[in-house]
Design a protein around this motif. Structure first.
Motif, PDB file in Angstrom:
ATOM      1  N   ILE A   1      23.740  52.694  75.063  1.00  0.00           N
ATOM      2  CA  ILE A   1      24.505  53.776  75.684  1.00  0.00           C
ATOM      3  C   ILE A   1      25.985  53.499  75.475  1.00  0.00           C
ATOM      4  O   ILE A   1      26.488  52.463  75.907  1.00  0.00           O
ATOM      5  CB  ILE A   1      24.202  53.873  77.202  1.00  0.00           C
ATOM      6  CG1 ILE A   1      22.705  54.138  77.431  1.00  0.00           C
ATOM      7  CG2 ILE A   1      25.049  54.980  77.847  1.00  0.00           C
ATOM      8  CD1 ILE A   1      22.291  54.137  78.906  1.00  0.00           C
TER       9      ILE A   1
ATOM     10  N   TYR B   1      31.755  55.248  81.613  1.00  0.00           N
ATOM     11  CA  TYR B   1      31.039  55.706  82.794  1.00  0.00           C
ATOM     12  C   TYR B   1      31.344  54.817  83.985  1.00  0.00           C
ATOM     13  O   TYR B   1      32.024  53.794  83.844  1.00  0.00           O
ATOM     14  CB  TYR B   1      29.532  55.711  82.523  1.00  0.00           C
ATOM     15  CG  TYR B   1      29.121  56.628  81.405  1.00  0.00           C
ATOM     16  CD1 TYR B   1      29.281  58.005  81.506  1.00  0.00           C
ATOM     17  CD2 TYR B   1      28.565  56.102  80.229  1.00  0.00           C
ATOM     18  CE1 TYR B   1      28.911  58.839  80.475  1.00  0.00           C
ATOM     19  CE2 TYR B   1      28.188  56.942  79.193  1.00  0.00           C
ATOM     20  CZ  TYR B   1      28.357  58.302  79.318  1.00  0.00           C
ATOM     21  OH  TYR B   1      27.990  59.138  78.297  1.00  0.00           O
ATOM     22  N   ASP B   2      30.793  55.174  85.131  1.00  0.00           N
ATOM     23  CA  ASP B   2      31.018  54.349  86.315  1.00  0.00           C
ATOM     24  C   ASP B   2      30.314  53.000  86.161  1.00  0.00           C
ATOM     25  O   ASP B   2      29.250  52.881  85.541  1.00  0.00           O
ATOM     26  CB  ASP B   2      30.520  55.074  87.571  1.00  0.00           C
ATOM     27  CG  ASP B   2      31.555  56.082  88.061  1.00  0.00           C
ATOM     28  OD1 ASP B   2      32.566  56.284  87.345  1.00  0.00           O
ATOM     29  OD2 ASP B   2      31.356  56.664  89.135  1.00  0.00           O
TER      30      ASP B   2
ATOM     31  N   VAL C   1      26.320  51.707  86.031  1.00  0.00           N
ATOM     32  CA  VAL C   1      25.323  52.777  86.058  1.00  0.00           C
ATOM     33  C   VAL C   1      24.473  52.770  84.783  1.00  0.00           C
ATOM     34  O   VAL C   1      23.251  52.636  84.858  1.00  0.00           O
ATOM     35  CB  VAL C   1      25.967  54.159  86.338  1.00  0.00           C
ATOM     36  CG1 VAL C   1      24.885  55.202  86.473  1.00  0.00           C
ATOM     37  CG2 VAL C   1      26.826  54.100  87.596  1.00  0.00           C
ATOM     38  N   PRO C   2      25.097  52.856  83.594  1.00  0.00           N
ATOM     39  CA  PRO C   2      24.245  52.754  82.393  1.00  0.00           C
ATOM     40  C   PRO C   2      23.566  51.397  82.285  1.00  0.00           C
ATOM     41  O   PRO C   2      22.423  51.312  81.820  1.00  0.00           O
ATOM     42  CB  PRO C   2      25.206  53.001  81.226  1.00  0.00           C
ATOM     43  CG  PRO C   2      26.561  53.076  81.779  1.00  0.00           C
ATOM     44  CD  PRO C   2      26.497  53.165  83.258  1.00  0.00           C
TER      45      PRO C   2
ATOM     46  N   SER D   1      22.310  49.551  84.600  1.00  0.00           N
ATOM     47  CA  SER D   1      21.064  49.491  85.370  1.00  0.00           C
ATOM     48  C   SER D   1      19.988  50.358  84.729  1.00  0.00           C
ATOM     49  O   SER D   1      18.806  50.017  84.766  1.00  0.00           O
ATOM     50  CB  SER D   1      21.312  49.894  86.825  1.00  0.00           C
ATOM     51  OG  SER D   1      21.877  51.179  86.891  1.00  0.00           O
ATOM     52  N   GLU D   2      20.384  51.469  84.107  1.00  0.00           N
ATOM     53  CA  GLU D   2      19.371  52.273  83.405  1.00  0.00           C
ATOM     54  C   GLU D   2      18.797  51.500  82.221  1.00  0.00           C
ATOM     55  O   GLU D   2      17.597  51.555  81.951  1.00  0.00           O
ATOM     56  CB  GLU D   2      19.936  53.617  82.933  1.00  0.00           C
ATOM     57  CG  GLU D   2      18.852  54.444  82.237  1.00  0.00           C
ATOM     58  CD  GLU D   2      19.204  55.910  82.040  1.00  0.00           C
ATOM     59  OE1 GLU D   2      20.105  56.419  82.716  1.00  0.00           O
ATOM     60  OE2 GLU D   2      18.534  56.550  81.198  1.00  0.00           O
TER      61      GLU D   2
ATOM     62  N   ASN E   1      16.291  49.244  83.474  1.00  0.00           N
ATOM     63  CA  ASN E   1      15.114  50.030  83.809  1.00  0.00           C
ATOM     64  C   ASN E   1      14.277  50.311  82.562  1.00  0.00           C
ATOM     65  O   ASN E   1      13.050  50.179  82.558  1.00  0.00           O
ATOM     66  CB  ASN E   1      15.557  51.348  84.467  1.00  0.00           C
ATOM     67  CG  ASN E   1      14.426  52.035  85.206  1.00  0.00           C
ATOM     68  OD1 ASN E   1      13.345  51.474  85.355  1.00  0.00           O
ATOM     69  ND2 ASN E   1      14.665  53.256  85.662  1.00  0.00           N
TER      70      ASN E   1
ATOM     71  N   GLU F   1      10.530  49.269  81.851  1.00  0.00           N
ATOM     72  CA  GLU F   1       9.584  50.333  81.517  1.00  0.00           C
ATOM     73  C   GLU F   1       8.891  50.037  80.186  1.00  0.00           C
ATOM     74  O   GLU F   1       7.676  50.208  80.052  1.00  0.00           O
ATOM     75  CB  GLU F   1      10.372  51.637  81.389  1.00  0.00           C
ATOM     76  CG  GLU F   1       9.823  52.793  82.187  1.00  0.00           C
ATOM     77  CD  GLU F   1      10.693  54.033  82.014  1.00  0.00           C
ATOM     78  OE1 GLU F   1      11.939  53.898  82.105  1.00  0.00           O
ATOM     79  OE2 GLU F   1      10.129  55.105  81.784  1.00  0.00           O
TER      80      GLU F   1
ATOM     81  N   ASP G   1      22.546  46.925  94.055  1.00  0.00           N
ATOM     82  CA  ASP G   1      22.218  48.207  94.681  1.00  0.00           C
ATOM     83  C   ASP G   1      21.407  49.107  93.737  1.00  0.00           C
ATOM     84  O   ASP G   1      20.403  49.691  94.122  1.00  0.00           O
ATOM     85  CB  ASP G   1      23.515  48.964  95.006  1.00  0.00           C
ATOM     86  CG  ASP G   1      23.995  48.655  96.415  1.00  0.00           C
ATOM     87  OD1 ASP G   1      23.352  47.825  97.092  1.00  0.00           O
ATOM     88  OD2 ASP G   1      25.006  49.242  96.822  1.00  0.00           O
ATOM     89  N   TYR G   2      21.883  49.223  92.500  1.00  0.00           N
ATOM     90  CA  TYR G   2      21.290  50.188  91.577  1.00  0.00           C
ATOM     91  C   TYR G   2      19.882  49.785  91.136  1.00  0.00           C
ATOM     92  O   TYR G   2      19.004  50.626  90.986  1.00  0.00           O
ATOM     93  CB  TYR G   2      22.198  50.388  90.360  1.00  0.00           C
ATOM     94  CG  TYR G   2      23.540  51.000  90.690  1.00  0.00           C
ATOM     95  CD1 TYR G   2      23.755  51.656  91.903  1.00  0.00           C
ATOM     96  CD2 TYR G   2      24.602  50.934  89.794  1.00  0.00           C
ATOM     97  CE1 TYR G   2      24.994  52.209  92.216  1.00  0.00           C
ATOM     98  CE2 TYR G   2      25.850  51.492  90.092  1.00  0.00           C
ATOM     99  CZ  TYR G   2      26.032  52.126  91.314  1.00  0.00           C
ATOM    100  OH  TYR G   2      27.251  52.672  91.607  1.00  0.00           O
TER     101      TYR G   2
ATOM    102  N   ALA H   1      17.586  50.896  93.645  1.00  0.00           N
ATOM    103  CA  ALA H   1      17.313  52.336  93.557  1.00  0.00           C
ATOM    104  C   ALA H   1      16.240  52.619  92.496  1.00  0.00           C
ATOM    105  O   ALA H   1      15.426  53.528  92.635  1.00  0.00           O
ATOM    106  CB  ALA H   1      18.590  53.104  93.235  1.00  0.00           C
ATOM    107  N   PHE H   2      16.238  51.826  91.434  1.00  0.00           N
ATOM    108  CA  PHE H   2      15.221  51.979  90.380  1.00  0.00           C
ATOM    109  C   PHE H   2      13.945  51.190  90.689  1.00  0.00           C
ATOM    110  O   PHE H   2      12.958  51.288  89.961  1.00  0.00           O
ATOM    111  CB  PHE H   2      15.782  51.535  89.026  1.00  0.00           C
ATOM    112  CG  PHE H   2      16.745  52.506  88.396  1.00  0.00           C
ATOM    113  CD1 PHE H   2      16.476  53.875  88.396  1.00  0.00           C
ATOM    114  CD2 PHE H   2      17.909  52.072  87.777  1.00  0.00           C
ATOM    115  CE1 PHE H   2      17.351  54.778  87.806  1.00  0.00           C
ATOM    116  CE2 PHE H   2      18.792  52.968  87.186  1.00  0.00           C
ATOM    117  CZ  PHE H   2      18.510  54.329  87.198  1.00  0.00           C
ATOM    118  N   GLY H   3      13.984  50.372  91.715  1.00  0.00           N
ATOM    119  CA  GLY H   3      12.795  49.611  92.112  1.00  0.00           C
ATOM    120  C   GLY H   3      12.387  48.516  91.142  1.00  0.00           C
ATOM    121  O   GLY H   3      11.214  48.165  91.034  1.00  0.00           O
TER     122      GLY H   3
END
Lengths: 494, 494
Positions: free
Chosen positions: A141, A145-146, A149-150, A152-153, A156, A160, A268-269, A272-274
């Motif tokens: 990515i 951005y903040d 945020v990317p 943590s994605e 994820n 996944e 934190d993030y 949120a994504f577990g």
């Protein structure tokens, strides 16, 4: 060509060289290919799910593009011969070409995935999945951005991907370059030695502290500095646990403080994504590549390369159970944040990036080991077209078989026939079996001229005579008989 | 990395080299990538339909494997630098690596397809689709079979592939190396000069006879020989027509006779497949590669490179209408029979082979030209997750958006959200539009804490307020709202 072979001398010459692929490379075929394509398929589905688009860059880049990006490993870059014109080298990873692509096209943001081969003149260890030519599956990515945020994605996506590939017991080790560099600074490592010390620390997953300490001393640091470093890098645990340890350590270095703040946001993030339970903050993780500037990570699993012998195993099962199970294991995926790489190609602006690279060969070894290969057939043939006949005037119906097979092809049905003018029954059934076909379409010597054809399910014994139907109805009848492709099923179960 | 940029000198250095891909190579991205992937998809579906399995070989081979296989074009091979160890070169095509693979694995038969890049240090002509790095899509049949049976299936696959890609007005030019070599022999060309003369004749599709004749004379043949050759190679027509011409010519050379017999068999089979009208027997087709031993072919289309100006066009529209429309045009697919190539790698046995190679870059140019690019979106995002709110205490619902997006991902739904903690409405809609999402899932400041969520179809104006549903029902509701992916539709229409 023929002439080349008309003399014995030339003929002998053909055997003078070894018939093989170059060192550290291999051919992929057959069932391996099915497994690999299923890995690619699963990962690219996930990449698309997260808004990724794919790109393709040349296998070689201008040599200057690669220069100075890989630290100590730059010596492993494959150069192309100077045959006049530009100096070029094979790509070493997909990250530097991606940064070059972002700069070339003046992009301000992109989520891209890229599945392709990369090249490293490393000492191959085929059994461990370390090759000179190997695939990477990358998702990155780029964009401003903040904070986190990317990142943590990306973590994820990493989890996944490994879950989807059914990789058990993996852990994602995390660290932050700013924390690591801050620790080195705080311990007294001069700025110009930081990357060198960092690459020594990176070996802690394979070597004991004594060996790593020796390397640090050899790299010009004092014993005091080395011992101070050790008080930090031995810690690992959940993100929040290690943040606590760092805070208690009283490290007040500004670089480290910034990294710690970022890790707090990340904690934190990922909740949120577990995915927090899959992560392990490990202060000894350093990653070899020069270009990382922030969060770094590496997924490991005990399955990818178990300790070689019992004593090693015992040693590995020492004090720290969680970490130890993964000692000495190559990573199956790795990545990090690299905020300055695009800027190296474009002075006007720096585009922050973060990404993950899955190591296909290592994932492949794990998945192959647990796959029932007997269920895989690399051919996709559904129908085998045969002719039964014999006796006087029997011509084998070759042109008729071609015509009928062509009708099936035109209807989108996967079909084959034997490439013989007069084909006996046995050979046709052998061909059908090898092809994995589910149905036989049979042209009978008497039936076919009457406009009829026989459709028989294969693998059901001799007594099954099949159905005789009109040729006009063949396509629709065959389609109704074909079940969901068994290969698709097998791949789904990998 | 950061340090590299801390001084002006280093900063300036970043601009010293050209930021580009190496000469004759390019990046693929965005809509081009969708078109290319659709070409690969369509061709591999056909290859599988005919019983093909896929393999993958290394991008470089031991140099000796490639030596002596490509005739005059061997000078275009890319060598890797000698960095110690083996001497290797980038593959020049997929055929020689395939033959090496068959020999290595001691196979007696295989139908394989291979879609991969090959490398030639040629003078690039990007507009014509001639690159130094380019893709080939190959299908080959190896094995000892009855005369012309696999050959005719390969021609069928060639026609099927071009039809499926909706290529209009193509012709497949055919010739037979035995006929061509027999003609040269009969005209008095010494055996050792046959390949040289052959490669001159191969230029007849681009150059007038006078220029080709000059080259033949330069290659040491007499004017009489050249003129005799011309009486043969100017003929083209249906397979049966050219067989008639050859028979009437009284050529009694054994090699040519054998070729003619094979072409008679072929004429029958291509009729069984119904593809005879796409074929044109052209005695001037020679193909450059050394390794062909039998049938050779090349598909051309007027669309791939139309004559540059009106006078050329006029000239091209001369006496022979059929052939002239394709004058000066690069081939879009080509191949032939090569019975001795595997044997060069394995003295024990020779495995006859025949194959076809589709030139992806040229097909791509034709298809792109006629594609409505506005209908293509390279992103696959279906849902964009947003938060609406504001005022005091509004935190932007970032973690909530992450949590909701993650639920969609876990259900296999392609979803994105804006990477900002506090994201304003406009920016979120911009992000949604860029992503191509069809639905917005909206977390309202009041609704979300009450367990409700808003689902809104995008691109339907402001008045559409969407549906408010319980969060528990989100996944099933979103799934029911999503139509068949529009990208799939667009690709289907290419």
């Amino acid at each position: 060509m023929i002439r080349l072979f008309s003399t014995m001398t030339k003929k002998a010459k053909a055997q003078e060289f070894l018939l093989k692929t170059p060192k550290g490379t291999k051919d992929w075929a057959d069932k391996d290919m099915i497994i690999r394509e299923s890995i690619f398929g699963k990962l690219s589905t996930i990449f698309k799910k997260h808004g990724g688009v794919t790109i393709d860059t040349p296998v070689f880049e201008l040599r200057e593009i690669l220069t100075g990006k890989y630290g100590e490993d730059s010596k492993l870059i494959y150069n192309l011969e100077d045959q006049g014109g530009e100096l070029t080298s094979l790509r070493y990873d997909l990250t530097v070409p991606f940064a070059r692509f972002v700069a070339c096209n003046n992009l301000s943001s992109i989520k891209r995935y890229h599945i392709a081969k990369v090249y490293r003149r490393d000492q191959p260890a085929m059994t461990k999945g370390r090759m000179r030519e190997f695939y990477q599956c990358d998702f990155d990515i780029a964009g401003t951005y903040d904070l986190m945020v990317p990142d943590s994605e990306i973590l994820n996506i990493l989890c996944e991907g490994l879950n989807e590939l059914n990789i058990k017991d993996y852990k994602v080790k995390l660290n932050h370059r700013k924390i690591l560099d801050g620790i080195f600074e705080a311990c007294g490592v001069p700025e110009e030695d930081i990357r060198k010390v960092s690459s020594a620390i990176d070996k802690l997953d394979k070597s004991p502290w004594e060996a790593v300490k020796k390397e640090i001393l050899e790299k010009g640091q004092s014993e005091e500095i080395a011992d101070k470093i050790w008080t930090f890098v031995q810690h690992s645990g959940s993100i929040r646990e290690v943040i606590e340890i760092l805070k208690k350590s009283g490290i007040d270095n500004a670089t480290a403080q910034q990294g710690i703040q970022e890790m707090e946001v990340l904690a934190d993030y990922v909740e949120a994504f577990g995915i927090q339970d899959n992560l392990r903050f490990d202060l000894s993780l350093a990653r070899g590549l020069d270009y990382y500037t922030g969060l770094i990570y590496e997924a490991v699993t005990a399955a990818s390369a178990p300790p070689k012998n019992a004593s090693e195993l015992k040693k590995a099962k020492g004090e720290d159970e969680d970490a130890s199970a993964y000692v000495g294991v190559g990573s199956i995926a790795a990545g990090g944040r690299y905020d300055n790489l695009v800027g190296m190609f474009s002075n006007n602006k720096s585009i922050p990036c973060v990404g993950i690279s899955f190591g296909v060969e290592r994932l492949f070894s794990i998945i192959k080991q647990r796959t029932d290969l007997s269920k895989l057939n690399s051919q996709h043939t559904d129908v085998y077209v045969m002719a039964f006949g014999g006796g006087e005037g029997w011509n084998g119906f070759l042109k008729e078989r071609m015509h009928v097979t062509n009708q099936l092809w035109k209807a989108g049905i996967n079909a084959e026939f034997l490439y013989k003018a007069k084909a006996n029954t046995r050979k046709q059934f052998d061909g059908a079996e090898k092809s994995g076909a589910k149905l036989a379409v049979i042209l009978g010597k008497e039936e076919y001229p009457e406009g009829k054809i026989r459709v028989k399910k294969l693998g059901q014994g001799e007594e099954n005579e099949g159905d005789v139907i009109a040729i006009d109805e063949m396509v629709s009848f065959v389609k109704s008989q074909l079940q969901v492709d068994s290969i698709t099923k097998a791949i789904g179960n990998l």
